[in-house]
Motif scaffolding. Structure first.
Motif, PDB file in Angstrom:
ATOM      1  N   ALA A 358       0.858  -1.363   0.012  1.00 60.29           N
ATOM      2  CA  ALA A 358      -0.123   0.212   0.208  1.00 60.29           C
ATOM      3  C   ALA A 358       0.977   1.297  -0.134  1.00 60.29           C
ATOM      4  CB  ALA A 358      -1.086   0.054   1.225  1.00 60.29           C
ATOM      5  N   ASN A 359       0.236   2.263  -0.219  1.00 63.57           N
ATOM      6  CA  ASN A 359       0.858   3.559  -0.313  1.00 63.57           C
ATOM      7  C   ASN A 359       1.982   3.933  -1.100  1.00 63.57           C
ATOM      8  OD1 ASN A 359      -1.140   4.708   1.321  1.00 63.57           O
ATOM      9  ND2 ASN A 359      -0.051   4.461   3.458  1.00 63.57           N
ATOM     10  N   GLY A 360       2.247   3.301  -2.062  1.00 61.20           N
ATOM     11  CA  GLY A 360       3.221   3.438  -3.131  1.00 61.20           C
ATOM     12  C   GLY A 360       4.812   3.177  -2.463  1.00 61.20           C
ATOM     13  N   LEU A 361       4.858   2.008  -1.693  1.00 59.49           N
ATOM     14  CA  LEU A 361       5.954   1.592  -1.060  1.00 59.49           C
ATOM     15  C   LEU A 361       6.858   0.913  -2.057  1.00 59.49           C
ATOM     16  CD1 LEU A 361       5.353   0.007   2.498  1.00 59.49           C
ATOM     17  CD2 LEU A 361       6.491   2.359   1.881  1.00 59.49           C
ATOM     18  N   GLY A 362       6.334   0.494  -2.996  1.00 60.33           N
ATOM     19  CA  GLY A 362       7.248   0.058  -4.053  1.00 60.33           C
ATOM     20  C   GLY A 362       8.009   1.190  -4.885  1.00 60.33           C
ATOM     21  N   GLU A 363       7.345   2.201  -5.119  1.00 59.55           N
ATOM     22  CA  GLU A 363       8.217   3.291  -5.825  1.00 59.55           C
ATOM     23  C   GLU A 363       9.126   3.662  -4.674  1.00 59.55           C
ATOM     24  OE1 GLU A 363       4.947   3.064  -5.726  1.00 59.55           O
ATOM     25  OE2 GLU A 363       4.462   2.593  -7.797  1.00 59.55           O
ATOM     26  N   LEU A 364       8.849   3.829  -3.468  1.00 57.61           N
ATOM     27  CA  LEU A 364       9.950   4.393  -2.513  1.00 57.61           C
ATOM     28  C   LEU A 364      10.998   3.572  -2.496  1.00 57.61           C
ATOM     29  CD1 LEU A 364       9.920   6.547  -0.307  1.00 57.61           C
ATOM     30  CD2 LEU A 364       9.423   5.138   1.388  1.00 57.61           C
ATOM     31  N   TYR A 365      10.813   2.158  -2.315  1.00 60.02           N
ATOM     32  CA  TYR A 365      12.122   1.189  -2.410  1.00 60.02           C
ATOM     33  C   TYR A 365      12.670   1.348  -3.571  1.00 60.02           C
ATOM     34  CZ  TYR A 365      10.105  -0.522   1.712  1.00 60.02           C
ATOM     35  OH  TYR A 365       9.586  -0.680   3.254  1.00 60.02           O
ATOM     36  N   GLU A 366      12.056   1.512  -4.878  1.00 65.80           N
ATOM     37  CA  GLU A 366      12.810   1.673  -5.989  1.00 65.80           C
ATOM     38  C   GLU A 366      13.771   2.989  -5.863  1.00 65.80           C
ATOM     39  OE1 GLU A 366      13.919   0.731  -9.674  1.00 65.80           O
ATOM     40  OE2 GLU A 366      12.065  -0.253  -8.785  1.00 65.80           O
ATOM     41  N   ASP A 367      13.310   3.938  -5.413  1.00 72.37           N
ATOM     42  CA  ASP A 367      14.022   5.291  -5.128  1.00 72.37           C
ATOM     43  C   ASP A 367      15.240   4.870  -4.109  1.00 72.37           C
ATOM     44  OD1 ASP A 367      12.406   6.766  -6.617  1.00 72.37           O
ATOM     45  OD2 ASP A 367      11.264   7.642  -4.686  1.00 72.37           O
ATOM     46  N   ALA A 368      15.063   4.014  -3.182  1.00 73.30           N
ATOM     47  CA  ALA A 368      16.100   3.488  -2.230  1.00 73.30           C
ATOM     48  C   ALA A 368      17.188   2.813  -3.138  1.00 73.30           C
ATOM     49  CB  ALA A 368      15.473   2.591  -1.256  1.00 73.30           C
ATOM     50  N   ALA A 369      16.837   1.814  -4.140  1.00 75.42           N
ATOM     51  CA  ALA A 369      17.525   1.054  -4.858  1.00 75.42           C
ATOM     52  C   ALA A 369      18.486   1.786  -5.674  1.00 75.42           C
ATOM     53  CB  ALA A 369      16.827   0.097  -5.564  1.00 75.42           C
ATOM     54  N   ASP A 370      17.751   2.837  -6.336  1.00 73.79           N
ATOM     55  CA  ASP A 370      18.760   3.717  -7.220  1.00 73.79           C
ATOM     56  C   ASP A 370      19.777   4.811  -6.321  1.00 73.79           C
ATOM     57  OD1 ASP A 370      16.855   3.094  -9.265  1.00 73.79           O
ATOM     58  OD2 ASP A 370      15.784   4.830  -9.013  1.00 73.79           O
ATOM     59  N   THR A 371      19.350   4.823  -5.097  1.00 76.81           N
ATOM     60  CA  THR A 371      20.100   5.749  -4.153  1.00 76.81           C
ATOM     61  C   THR A 371      21.402   4.887  -3.946  1.00 76.81           C
ATOM     62  OG1 THR A 371      18.439   7.083  -3.294  1.00 76.81           O
ATOM     63  CG2 THR A 371      20.440   6.825  -1.999  1.00 76.81           C
ATOM     64  N   LEU A 372      21.433   3.523  -3.668  1.00 77.18           N
ATOM     65  CA  LEU A 372      21.976   2.567  -3.412  1.00 77.18           C
ATOM     66  C   LEU A 372      22.978   2.355  -4.730  1.00 77.18           C
ATOM     67  CD1 LEU A 372      20.273   0.052  -1.002  1.00 77.18           C
ATOM     68  CD2 LEU A 372      21.791   1.673  -0.331  1.00 77.18           C
ATOM     69  N   HIS A 373      22.382   2.325  -5.715  1.00 72.35           N
ATOM     70  CA  HIS A 373      23.454   2.099  -6.868  1.00 72.35           C
ATOM     71  C   HIS A 373      24.186   3.423  -7.080  1.00 72.35           C
ATOM     72  CE1 HIS A 373      24.378   0.690 -10.986  1.00 72.35           C
ATOM     73  NE2 HIS A 373      23.939  -0.428 -10.743  1.00 72.35           N
ATOM     74  N   GLN A 374      23.720   4.554  -6.781  1.00 73.41           N
ATOM     75  CA  GLN A 374      24.415   5.804  -7.194  1.00 73.41           C
ATOM     76  C   GLN A 374      25.536   5.851  -6.213  1.00 73.41           C
ATOM     77  OE1 GLN A 374      21.663   8.957  -6.725  1.00 73.41           O
ATOM     78  NE2 GLN A 374      20.362   8.462  -8.477  1.00 73.41           N
ATOM     79  N   CYS A 375      25.416   5.303  -4.946  1.00 73.19           N
ATOM     80  CA  CYS A 375      26.449   5.351  -4.182  1.00 73.19           C
ATOM     81  C   CYS A 375      27.516   4.240  -4.277  1.00 73.19           C
ATOM     82  CB  CYS A 375      25.890   4.946  -2.521  1.00 73.19           C
ATOM     83  SG  CYS A 375      24.796   6.041  -1.940  1.00 73.19           S
ATOM     84  N   ALA A 376      27.120   3.371  -4.914  1.00 81.22           N
ATOM     85  CA  ALA A 376      28.086   2.122  -5.493  1.00 81.22           C
ATOM     86  C   ALA A 376      28.809   2.988  -6.628  1.00 81.22           C
ATOM     87  CB  ALA A 376      27.365   1.025  -6.050  1.00 81.22           C
ATOM     88  N   ASP A 377      28.291   3.867  -7.603  1.00 83.41           N
ATOM     89  CA  ASP A 377      29.179   4.422  -8.730  1.00 83.41           C
ATOM     90  C   ASP A 377      29.883   5.214  -8.139  1.00 83.41           C
ATOM     91  OD1 ASP A 377      28.034   2.491 -10.517  1.00 83.41           O
ATOM     92  OD2 ASP A 377      26.374   3.995 -10.931  1.00 83.41           O
ATOM     93  N   ALA A 378      29.275   6.163  -7.138  1.00 85.76           N
ATOM     94  CA  ALA A 378      30.238   7.195  -6.708  1.00 85.76           C
ATOM     95  C   ALA A 378      31.671   6.755  -5.729  1.00 85.76           C
ATOM     96  CB  ALA A 378      29.708   7.923  -5.516  1.00 85.76           C
ATOM     97  N   LEU A 379      31.326   5.564  -5.055  1.00 81.92           N
ATOM     98  CA  LEU A 379      32.654   5.095  -4.263  1.00 81.92           C
ATOM     99  C   LEU A 379      33.601   4.317  -5.436  1.00 81.92           C
ATOM    100  CD1 LEU A 379      30.764   3.127  -1.426  1.00 81.92           C
ATOM    101  CD2 LEU A 379      32.230   5.237  -1.325  1.00 81.92           C
ATOM    102  N   ALA A 380      32.947   3.694  -6.322  1.00 84.17           N
ATOM    103  CA  ALA A 380      33.835   3.097  -7.203  1.00 84.17           C
ATOM    104  C   ALA A 380      34.914   4.095  -8.025  1.00 84.17           C
ATOM    105  CB  ALA A 380      33.016   2.206  -8.244  1.00 84.17           C
ATOM    106  N   MET A 381      34.174   5.290  -8.345  1.00 79.77           N
ATOM    107  CA  MET A 381      34.838   6.211  -9.106  1.00 79.77           C
ATOM    108  C   MET A 381      35.522   7.409  -8.113  1.00 79.77           C
ATOM    109  SD  MET A 381      32.288   6.882 -12.468  1.00 79.77           S
ATOM    110  CE  MET A 381      31.097   7.432 -11.440  1.00 79.77           C
ATOM    111  N   SER A 382      35.175   7.399  -6.838  1.00 75.90           N
ATOM    112  CA  SER A 382      35.775   8.193  -5.888  1.00 75.90           C
ATOM    113  C   SER A 382      35.378   9.668  -6.274  1.00 75.90           C
ATOM    114  CB  SER A 382      37.136   8.062  -5.644  1.00 75.90           C
ATOM    115  OG  SER A 382      37.483   8.914  -4.442  1.00 75.90           O
ATOM    116  N   LYS A 383      33.967   9.809  -6.833  1.00 73.40           N
ATOM    117  CA  LYS A 383      33.230  11.003  -7.103  1.00 73.40           C
ATOM    118  C   LYS A 383      32.234  11.383  -6.399  1.00 73.40           C
ATOM    119  CE  LYS A 383      31.723  13.216 -11.276  1.00 73.40           C
ATOM    120  NZ  LYS A 383      31.444  13.113 -12.810  1.00 73.40           N
ATOM    121  N   ARG A 384      32.345  12.524  -5.848  1.00 71.21           N
ATOM    122  CA  ARG A 384      31.434  12.935  -4.745  1.00 71.21           C
ATOM    123  C   ARG A 384      29.912  13.155  -5.610  1.00 71.21           C
ATOM    124  NH1 ARG A 384      28.879  16.705  -1.794  1.00 71.21           N
ATOM    125  NH2 ARG A 384      29.234  16.801   0.487  1.00 71.21           N
TER     126      ARG A 384
END
Length: 869
Positions: A358-384
């Motif tokens: 309910a209440n769009g948690l699927g979309e919220l967790y999709e945003d969380a997954a995108d955030t984690l993936h962005q963090c992975a790319d930032a750490l791999a490239m050491s780019k803020r």
């Protein structure tokens, strides 16, 4: 005219290419790129680093430096340095964490213990020495089941070799002889035993460290933050994204769908990416996430980065130190929180809760997954990442309301990872010239020095006394002697391990024929001969691991490596006796063995492939030992080669026989997993009781601490035993059981879910302190929870289970509120009542527990895979 035409022709063609030049230049470019790509591969660079260590080793041992390198120690220096240069990680942390001062400190502790045992021999005789040695061996063998596990074999080997030979002479000459072992000096003085032993270990440490310290620096800090953590974050993001699709109804919750490899593509897998399937099942990703948790749990490799000080910034730039170790620990803990939350989300999605859909948690967790993936790319490239997005709400105004209904707070956890990622990238970037030395700088310097001090032997001494203290406590013997005999296999393992050493020591002292045994061939008798009994003892020490499977498989690998290493040494000595030729032969053959024995990709930096590691390792050890002993004139090549192979087989036979004596610790046995499951059931029961009976939050805080303290060591023990049994997976006996691996993954999901259930219960109790109002009498929620309590079949642990021990240990202490990331639970604006969510989640956990019990009962193990618990 003809010459003039030629001149014009030459001038006219100046700057033009002949028809074959473009192809030739393209060929050279291809060759340069191929060569560059080859040498830039991780496992090729690791091979070169190992080769540099081998070169230094053989220069020191085959050369003549009598005033620096004790001549009597050169065969041991070559053998030990060759093996551990190949086996140990090539990252810089290994120098401080494992090599120096670790090896020298462990040797010094062994010499101290040897001195005490020889003093016993001087005062009370050899018989008393044997008794004292057996007791010391029993105590030291307990180190195997601590974080100092590998030191148990090293300590007992050094103590045995330094005492069993001199013991009869010490009985005759008394304490002055013992004193002389320390006071005698001189690298060419054979009586300076202890002094030259320490010098030997220093040279071994220098040889192994050489390849690891060569530029460019390869640090655990970089490996962990730019390789391992991005891999973990991409795995978690893939799992969260998959479960978000469940919540949106795009995938069937029972099957889990597939996850593309692109979701978790990591640089270290580039070498092996070809040929892999394009998609993986969600269960495979769950298994990978569980293994990732073993990397990040308790800070992962964070503590190892203490051995990698940033000397350039500290000394060259004169900047005050910054505690990046604590920052990396915070980042790792935040990543670990997302792992636990994602595993719990997996269970929520499988349960099919109405609230989670309910209440769009699927979309919220999709945003969380995108955030984690962005963090992975930032750490791999050491780019803020863009700091403007750190606190932004990706979903707009409506997300705050939805997030308050998210029991897992997964999006908030992902946002915290993002903030810490940016902070970490800032910290490892250019230094802040405005910072000055303060109290925190001094505190960090003390923090950095402490592991080096403990590694110098003090930590090992503390662990030995801790083992002695634990052996004298009543609860230890209760766990050994009372059903269900939690620690009986460990105690029997310690008895067998120490008994094997005692038998070998007694054979050397009381059986002269064995002590002086040599394998003789047609070689002319020269030199002092080979020390057969001593090398049998060394083989026994390093062939024994904590599991039966590991001991047998490592022994087989050792036999294989010893035979091929002996043959390679014999072949080298047949071809040439020139030291340069022998050094080149050993360097090339050992480097090739290392190259083909290494894992592919970035994993090669952590040592040889775990499946075959000890085969190439013992190949290099045996080859160096045979070559150096023959070259130094200890005996003929046939005698020495035969002696090394036969003595190895004798030591291995004793190790395998001791391991086979029941009861043994089996890596494929579900025994530890079952104990862990029983503890999870006890914690689950207490959580439900606390929710029903109106317990205050302090009891739940205590229960959460007990759940963590119970889960982590038990799971790590079961996982370590299973990994130890993974060598030679294609062997026809002692085969690996993949069912146990799957059940360990499920237990990790269960453990994280119960922790989430406790945190959710804490929020519920804080929002509704009155126990009678939480679950009213006669309500459906209370009826369901009471039915669960009645159906839980919990075995009697006789108050000595891991749960009971940790419960008593943590009782009376003040426990902080668990990291639930919200201040309060809004009971009024929930789509589904809290009571319903708690009851439904508890039902699903109960069914999950029962399923794990059935699956664990089906797991077989043993030599033929027919034993069960």
């Amino acid at each position: 005219d003809r010459d003039g035409d030629s001149a014009v022709s030459l001038l006219g063609n100046e700057g033009k290419e002949s028809p074959g030049e473009p192809a030739q230049r393209a060929g050279w470019d291809l060759l340069r790129r191929t060569t560059r790509d080859f040498f830039m591969r991780d496992h090729v660079e690791v091979t070169l680093r190992i080769g540099l260590s081998l070169v230094l080793t053989y220069v020191l041992t085959l050369g003549s430096f009598p005033h620096a390198v004790p001549p009597s120690q050169t065969p041991l220096i070559a053998a030990v340095a060759s093996m551990f240069a190949m086996v140990w990680p090539t990252l810089m942390f290994s120098v401080g964490a494992m090599i120096f001062p670790g090896m020298v400190g462990a040797t010094f502790v062994a010499l101290l213990i040897s001195t005490l045992l020889l003093a016993v021999a001087a005062v009370a005789g050899v018989a008393a020495y044997v008794v004292a040695f057996s007791l010391a061996a029993l105590i030291i063998s307990g180190l195997r089941f601590t974080d100092q596990g590998p030191q148990a074999s090293l300590l007992l080997m050094l103590v045995s070799l330094n005492t069993m030979g001199p013991a009869p002479a010490v009985e005759r000459h008394g304490l002055p002889f013992v004193k002389g072992l320390w006071t005698e000096a001189g690298t060419t003085n054979d009586a300076a035993v202890f002094c030259n032993t320490l010098i030997r270990m220093c040279w071994i440490s220098a040889c192994i460290s050489f390849g690891r310290l060569c530029p460019p620096a390869r640090t655990a800090r970089t490996a962990f933050s730019r390789k391992l953590l991005p891999k973990v974050l991409k795995e978690v993001a893939a799992l969260v994204r998959n479960q978000a699709s469940h919540l949106r109804g795009e995938l069937d919750a029972g099957e889990g769908g597939e996850i593309g490899d692109s979701a978790v593509d990591v640089d270290e897998d580039d070498d092996n990416r070809a040929g892999k399937p394009e998609a993986r099942s969600v269960d495979e990703v769950v298994a990978s996430v569980v293994q990732d948790a073993s990397i990040t749990i308790n800070g992962g490799m964070t503590d190892q980065t203490l051995f990698e000080p940033r000397l350039a910034r500290l000394l060259c730039q004169c900047m005050p130190p910054y505690d990046i170790v604590a920052l990396l620990g915070d980042l790792t803990s935040a990543v670990n929180d997302t792992i636990f939350a994602s595993l719990t989300l997996r269970m929520f999605a499988k349960a099919g809760f109405e609230e989670m859909q309910a209440n769009g948690l699927g979309e919220l967790y999709e945003d969380a997954a995108d955030t984690l993936h962005q963090c992975a790319d930032a750490l791999a490239m050491s780019k803020r990442m863009d700091s403007a997005d750190d606190e932004a709400d990706p979903g707009g105004d409506g997300k705050d309301e939805k997030r308050t209904c998210d029991s897992l707070e997964l999006h908030t956890r992902a946002t915290r990872v993002r903030a810490l990622t940016n902070e970490w990238i800032d910290a490892i970037g250019p230094g802040d010239g405005t910072r000055t030395y303060d109290a925190s700088s001094a505190k960090f310097l003390a923090k950095v020095l402490w592991p080096w001090i403990m590694g110098a032997g003090f930590g090992l001494i503390a662990k030995i006394f801790a083992c002695l203290r634990k052996g004298l406590t009543p609860q230890t013997w209760q766990r050994v002697c009372k059903r269900p005999y939690y620690d009986l296999p460990k105690f029997v393992w310690c008895l067998k391990f120490s008994l094997g050493f005692t038998i070998l020591v007694c054979m050397d002292i009381y059986w002269p024929a064995y002590a002086n045994l040599e394998m003789t061939t047609r070689d002319e008798k020269i030199g002092i001969g080979a020390h057969f009994s001593g090398w049998s003892l060394v083989t026994y020490a390093f062939s024994t691991t904590q599991t039966v499977e590991g001991t047998w498989k490592k022994s087989m690998l050792r036999i294989t490596g010893t035979v091929f290493g002996g043959f390679s040494a014999w072949l080298a000595l047949t071809i040439t006796t020139d030291p340069v030729g022998l050094g080149v032969w050993m360097t090339i053959t050992c480097a090739l063995a290392a190259h083909f024995g290494l894992q592919q990709g970035f994993s090669s930096r952590f040592g040889l492939d775990k499946d075959f590691a000890w085969g190439p390792g013992y190949f290099s050890l045996t080859q160096a030992l045979v070559v150096l002993e023959v070259y130094k004139g200890y005996g003929g090549k046939n005698d020495i080669t035969a002696d090394r192979i036969v003595s190895t087989i004798v030591g291995i036979a004793i190790a395998m026989a001791m391991a086979a004596i029941p009861p043994g610790v089996y890596g494929n046995s579900p025994r530890v997993a079952k104990f862990l499951l029983e503890d999870k059931k006890r914690i689950f029961r207490d959580c439900i009781v606390a929710a029903l009976e109106g317990a205050d939050t302090a009891k739940l805080h205590h229960l959460h601490a007990v759940a963590l303290a119970t889960f982590i060591p038990s799971f790590c023990e079961a996982n370590s035993n299973y990994n130890d049994a993974m060598q030679l997976r294609r062997l026809c006996i002692l085969k690996q059981n993949p069912g146990l691996r799957l059940e360990l993954d499920h237990l990790a999901v269960l453990g994280s879910s119960i922790l989430a259930l406790i945190r959710f219960t804490i929020l519920f109790v804080e929002a509704e302190p009155d126990g009678k109002k939480r679950f009213e009498e006669g309500s459906e929620g209370r009826h369901l929870l009471e039915k669960i309590l009645t159906g839980l079949d919990i075995e009697d642990g006789a108050s000595i289970s891991g749960y009971d021990l940790h419960f008593r240990e943590l009782d009376g202490k003040t426990h902080e509120r668990p990291n639930v990331l919200v201040d309060r639970l809004d009971l009024a604006n929930r789509v589904v009542p809290v009571q319903t969510t708690l009851a439904h989640f508890s039902i699903f956990v109960c069914r999950y527990i029962m399923q794990r019990e059935r699956k664990l009962d089906y797991i077989k193990y043993g030599f033929l895979g027919k034993q069960s618990t």
